[in-house]
Write a protein that holds these residues in place. Structure first.
Motif, PDB file in Angstrom:
ATOM      1  N   GLU A   1       0.706  -1.108   0.338  1.00 47.68           N
ATOM      2  CA  GLU A   1      -0.213   0.062   0.006  1.00 47.68           C
ATOM      3  C   GLU A   1       0.572   0.996   0.203  1.00 47.68           C
ATOM      4  O   GLU A   1       1.977   0.912   0.397  1.00 47.68           O
ATOM      5  CB  GLU A   1      -0.976   0.031   1.240  1.00 47.68           C
ATOM      6  CG  GLU A   1      -1.865  -1.132   1.511  1.00 47.68           C
ATOM      7  CD  GLU A   1      -1.324  -1.873   2.255  1.00 47.68           C
ATOM      8  OE1 GLU A   1      -2.569  -2.269   3.185  1.00 47.68           O
ATOM      9  OE2 GLU A   1      -0.342  -2.089   2.778  1.00 47.68           O
ATOM     10  N   SER A   2       0.333   2.351  -0.819  1.00 49.02           N
ATOM     11  CA  SER A   2       0.415   3.629  -0.053  1.00 49.02           C
ATOM     12  C   SER A   2      -0.077   4.695  -1.032  1.00 49.02           C
ATOM     13  O   SER A   2      -0.779   4.600  -0.977  1.00 49.02           O
ATOM     14  CB  SER A   2       1.678   3.422  -1.730  1.00 49.02           C
ATOM     15  OG  SER A   2       1.409   3.394  -2.825  1.00 49.02           O
ATOM     16  N   GLY A   3       0.125   6.012  -0.398  1.00 49.86           N
ATOM     17  CA  GLY A   3      -0.478   6.987   0.273  1.00 49.86           C
ATOM     18  C   GLY A   3      -1.361   7.677   0.452  1.00 49.86           C
ATOM     19  O   GLY A   3      -2.032   8.632   0.946  1.00 49.86           O
ATOM     20  N   GLY A   4      -1.012   6.882   1.877  1.00 53.09           N
ATOM     21  CA  GLY A   4      -1.578   7.459   3.520  1.00 53.09           C
ATOM     22  C   GLY A   4      -0.677   8.523   3.990  1.00 53.09           C
ATOM     23  O   GLY A   4       0.333   9.049   3.198  1.00 53.09           O
ATOM     24  N   GLY A   5      -1.122   9.308   4.663  1.00 51.62           N
ATOM     25  CA  GLY A   5      -0.772  10.857   5.883  1.00 51.62           C
ATOM     26  C   GLY A   5      -1.861  11.300   5.881  1.00 51.62           C
ATOM     27  O   GLY A   5      -2.581  10.491   6.697  1.00 51.62           O
ATOM     28  N   LEU A   6      -1.006  12.371   6.484  1.00 51.24           N
ATOM     29  CA  LEU A   6      -1.788  13.790   7.525  1.00 51.24           C
ATOM     30  C   LEU A   6      -2.795  14.588   6.071  1.00 51.24           C
ATOM     31  O   LEU A   6      -2.297  15.172   5.543  1.00 51.24           O
ATOM     32  CB  LEU A   6      -0.712  14.173   8.530  1.00 51.24           C
ATOM     33  CG  LEU A   6      -1.509  14.933   9.072  1.00 51.24           C
ATOM     34  CD1 LEU A   6      -2.828  14.562  10.344  1.00 51.24           C
ATOM     35  CD2 LEU A   6      -0.269  15.891  10.026  1.00 51.24           C
ATOM     36  N   VAL A   7      -3.321  14.875   6.752  1.00 47.20           N
ATOM     37  CA  VAL A   7      -4.743  16.155   6.208  1.00 47.20           C
ATOM     38  C   VAL A   7      -5.514  16.739   7.063  1.00 47.20           C
ATOM     39  O   VAL A   7      -6.196  15.485   7.726  1.00 47.20           O
ATOM     40  CB  VAL A   7      -5.078  14.941   4.567  1.00 47.20           C
ATOM     41  CG1 VAL A   7      -5.738  13.717   5.394  1.00 47.20           C
ATOM     42  CG2 VAL A   7      -5.690  15.458   3.916  1.00 47.20           C
ATOM     43  N   GLN A   8      -5.926  17.982   6.909  1.00 50.97           N
ATOM     44  CA  GLN A   8      -7.090  18.456   7.155  1.00 50.97           C
ATOM     45  C   GLN A   8      -8.520  17.592   6.806  1.00 50.97           C
ATOM     46  O   GLN A   8      -8.483  17.255   5.999  1.00 50.97           O
ATOM     47  CB  GLN A   8      -7.055  20.002   6.659  1.00 50.97           C
ATOM     48  CG  GLN A   8      -5.808  20.780   7.653  1.00 50.97           C
ATOM     49  CD  GLN A   8      -5.492  21.824   7.606  1.00 50.97           C
ATOM     50  OE1 GLN A   8      -6.284  22.345   6.896  1.00 50.97           O
ATOM     51  NE2 GLN A   8      -5.003  22.373   8.570  1.00 50.97           N
ATOM     52  N   ALA A   9      -9.683  18.023   8.536  1.00 51.23           N
ATOM     53  CA  ALA A   9     -10.703  17.673   7.330  1.00 51.23           C
ATOM     54  C   ALA A   9     -11.590  18.396   6.544  1.00 51.23           C
ATOM     55  O   ALA A   9     -10.670  19.341   6.169  1.00 51.23           O
ATOM     56  CB  ALA A   9     -11.513  17.545   9.157  1.00 51.23           C
ATOM     57  N   GLY A  10     -12.040  17.224   5.044  1.00 47.30           N
ATOM     58  CA  GLY A  10     -12.568  17.944   4.267  1.00 47.30           C
ATOM     59  C   GLY A  10     -11.779  17.635   2.639  1.00 47.30           C
ATOM     60  O   GLY A  10     -12.027  18.012   1.774  1.00 47.30           O
ATOM     61  N   GLY A  11     -10.311  17.065   3.319  1.00 48.41           N
ATOM     62  CA  GLY A  11      -9.325  16.888   2.122  1.00 48.41           C
ATOM     63  C   GLY A  11      -9.740  15.426   1.473  1.00 48.41           C
ATOM     64  O   GLY A  11     -10.317  14.766   1.993  1.00 48.41           O
ATOM     65  N   SER A  12      -8.687  15.338   0.769  1.00 50.09           N
ATOM     66  CA  SER A  12      -8.656  14.045   0.150  1.00 50.09           C
ATOM     67  C   SER A  12      -6.943  13.876   0.200  1.00 50.09           C
ATOM     68  O   SER A  12      -6.318  13.996   0.149  1.00 50.09           O
ATOM     69  CB  SER A  12      -8.738  14.603  -1.277  1.00 50.09           C
ATOM     70  OG  SER A  12     -10.157  15.351  -1.771  1.00 50.09           O
ATOM     71  N   LEU A  13      -7.304  12.086   0.012  1.00 51.65           N
ATOM     72  CA  LEU A  13      -5.959  11.715   0.063  1.00 51.65           C
ATOM     73  C   LEU A  13      -6.418  10.458  -1.176  1.00 51.65           C
ATOM     74  O   LEU A  13      -7.899   9.924  -1.275  1.00 51.65           O
ATOM     75  CB  LEU A  13      -5.675  10.769   1.167  1.00 51.65           C
ATOM     76  CG  LEU A  13      -4.853  11.138   1.847  1.00 51.65           C
ATOM     77  CD1 LEU A  13      -4.594  10.902   3.529  1.00 51.65           C
ATOM     78  CD2 LEU A  13      -3.615  12.170   1.557  1.00 51.65           C
ATOM     79  N   ARG A  14      -5.787   9.559  -2.335  1.00 50.05           N
ATOM     80  CA  ARG A  14      -6.274   8.474  -2.975  1.00 50.05           C
ATOM     81  C   ARG A  14      -5.065   7.255  -2.437  1.00 50.05           C
ATOM     82  O   ARG A  14      -3.306   7.560  -2.119  1.00 50.05           O
ATOM     83  CB  ARG A  14      -5.339   9.134  -4.126  1.00 50.05           C
ATOM     84  CG  ARG A  14      -5.901   8.199  -5.423  1.00 50.05           C
ATOM     85  CD  ARG A  14      -5.436   7.914  -7.236  1.00 50.05           C
ATOM     86  NE  ARG A  14      -5.774   7.231  -7.921  1.00 50.05           N
ATOM     87  CZ  ARG A  14      -5.380   7.030  -8.817  1.00 50.05           C
ATOM     88  NH1 ARG A  14      -4.042   7.852  -8.807  1.00 50.05           N
ATOM     89  NH2 ARG A  14      -6.092   6.082  -9.465  1.00 50.05           N
ATOM     90  N   LEU A  15      -5.563   6.185  -2.312  1.00 46.80           N
ATOM     91  CA  LEU A  15      -4.494   4.970  -1.672  1.00 46.80           C
ATOM     92  C   LEU A  15      -4.362   3.764  -2.713  1.00 46.80           C
ATOM     93  O   LEU A  15      -4.917   3.888  -3.814  1.00 46.80           O
ATOM     94  CB  LEU A  15      -4.729   4.442  -0.699  1.00 46.80           C
ATOM     95  CG  LEU A  15      -5.481   5.290   0.877  1.00 46.80           C
ATOM     96  CD1 LEU A  15      -6.253   4.037   2.227  1.00 46.80           C
ATOM     97  CD2 LEU A  15      -4.325   5.487   1.069  1.00 46.80           C
ATOM     98  N   SER A  16      -3.288   3.802  -2.669  1.00 44.58           N
ATOM     99  CA  SER A  16      -2.677   2.372  -4.123  1.00 44.58           C
ATOM    100  C   SER A  16      -2.240   1.220  -3.199  1.00 44.58           C
ATOM    101  O   SER A  16      -1.768   1.293  -2.196  1.00 44.58           O
ATOM    102  CB  SER A  16      -1.492   3.406  -4.696  1.00 44.58           C
ATOM    103  OG  SER A  16      -2.086   4.367  -5.113  1.00 44.58           O
ATOM    104  N   CYS A  17      -2.673   0.076  -4.142  1.00 41.82           N
ATOM    105  CA  CYS A  17      -2.183  -0.889  -3.242  1.00 41.82           C
ATOM    106  C   CYS A  17      -1.796  -1.694  -4.413  1.00 41.82           C
ATOM    107  O   CYS A  17      -2.709  -2.178  -5.548  1.00 41.82           O
ATOM    108  CB  CYS A  17      -3.142  -1.608  -3.261  1.00 41.82           C
ATOM    109  SG  CYS A  17      -2.593  -3.465  -1.995  1.00 41.82           S
ATOM    110  N   VAL A  18      -0.807  -2.533  -4.724  1.00 39.57           N
ATOM    111  CA  VAL A  18       0.093  -2.766  -6.047  1.00 39.57           C
ATOM    112  C   VAL A  18       0.236  -4.673  -5.678  1.00 39.57           C
ATOM    113  O   VAL A  18       0.695  -5.011  -4.753  1.00 39.57           O
ATOM    114  CB  VAL A  18       1.263  -2.805  -6.322  1.00 39.57           C
ATOM    115  CG1 VAL A  18       1.428  -3.993  -7.215  1.00 39.57           C
ATOM    116  CG2 VAL A  18       1.460  -1.219  -6.603  1.00 39.57           C
ATOM    117  N   ALA A  19      -0.331  -5.440  -6.143  1.00 41.70           N
ATOM    118  CA  ALA A  19      -0.396  -6.940  -5.965  1.00 41.70           C
ATOM    119  C   ALA A  19       0.714  -7.371  -6.937  1.00 41.70           C
ATOM    120  O   ALA A  19       0.597  -7.162  -8.260  1.00 41.70           O
ATOM    121  CB  ALA A  19      -1.666  -7.844  -5.804  1.00 41.70           C
ATOM    122  N   SER A  20       1.389  -8.659  -6.177  1.00 45.49           N
ATOM    123  CA  SER A  20       2.470  -8.780  -6.606  1.00 45.49           C
ATOM    124  C   SER A  20       2.241 -10.907  -6.011  1.00 45.49           C
ATOM    125  O   SER A  20       1.706 -11.586  -5.192  1.00 45.49           O
ATOM    126  CB  SER A  20       3.979  -8.789  -7.047  1.00 45.49           C
ATOM    127  OG  SER A  20       4.141  -8.487  -5.671  1.00 45.49           O
TER     128      SER A  20
END
Length: 120
Positions: free
Chosen positions: A6-25
């Motif tokens: 997984e990648s893409g997590g983090g700290l964001v303010q309320a109302g904001g956006s994030l996009r998580l990704s997960c690569v399978a192998s």
């Protein structure tokens, strides 16, 4: 063996956006579904969203309309677009992959998780 990163997590303010990704192998086929779960401190792991290879999606009521799951089958990747984030979305988000078919499951696999923190 199946690896989910997984990648893409983090700290964001309320109302904001994030996009998580997960690569399978690894030995991942056939894939029945890929998705996301989350676990907040002191709470059980819960479903966020899943998508089957045939395109059926399932969302938790708490995220429906704010989060969108998508898959790129050419890249064996699943995404989670999270909009209008709320402090209660704070959790470790885990990628999940189900191998096999609905009637003949072959295994259930998990990533290590990525932290999402939403500040108020």
């Amino acid at each position: 063996q199946v690896q989910l990163v997984e990648s893409g997590g983090g700290l964001v303010q309320a109302g904001g956006s994030l996009r998580l990704s997960c690569v399978a192998s690894g030995t991942i086929f056939p894939i029945y579904a890929m998705g996301w779960y989350r676990q907040a401190p002191g709470k059980q792991r819960e479903l966020v969203a899943t998508e089957t290879t045939s395109g059926n999606t399932n969302y938790a009521d708490s995220v429906n309309g704010r989060f969108t799951i998508s898959r790129d089958n050419t890249k064996n990747t699943v995404y989670l677009q999270m909009n209008s984030l709320k402090p209660e979305d704070t959790a470790v988000y885990y990628c999940n992959l189900e191998r096999g078919t609905r009637t003949f499951p072959l295994g259930d696999y998990w990533g290590r998780g990525t932290q999402v923190t939403v500040s108020s």
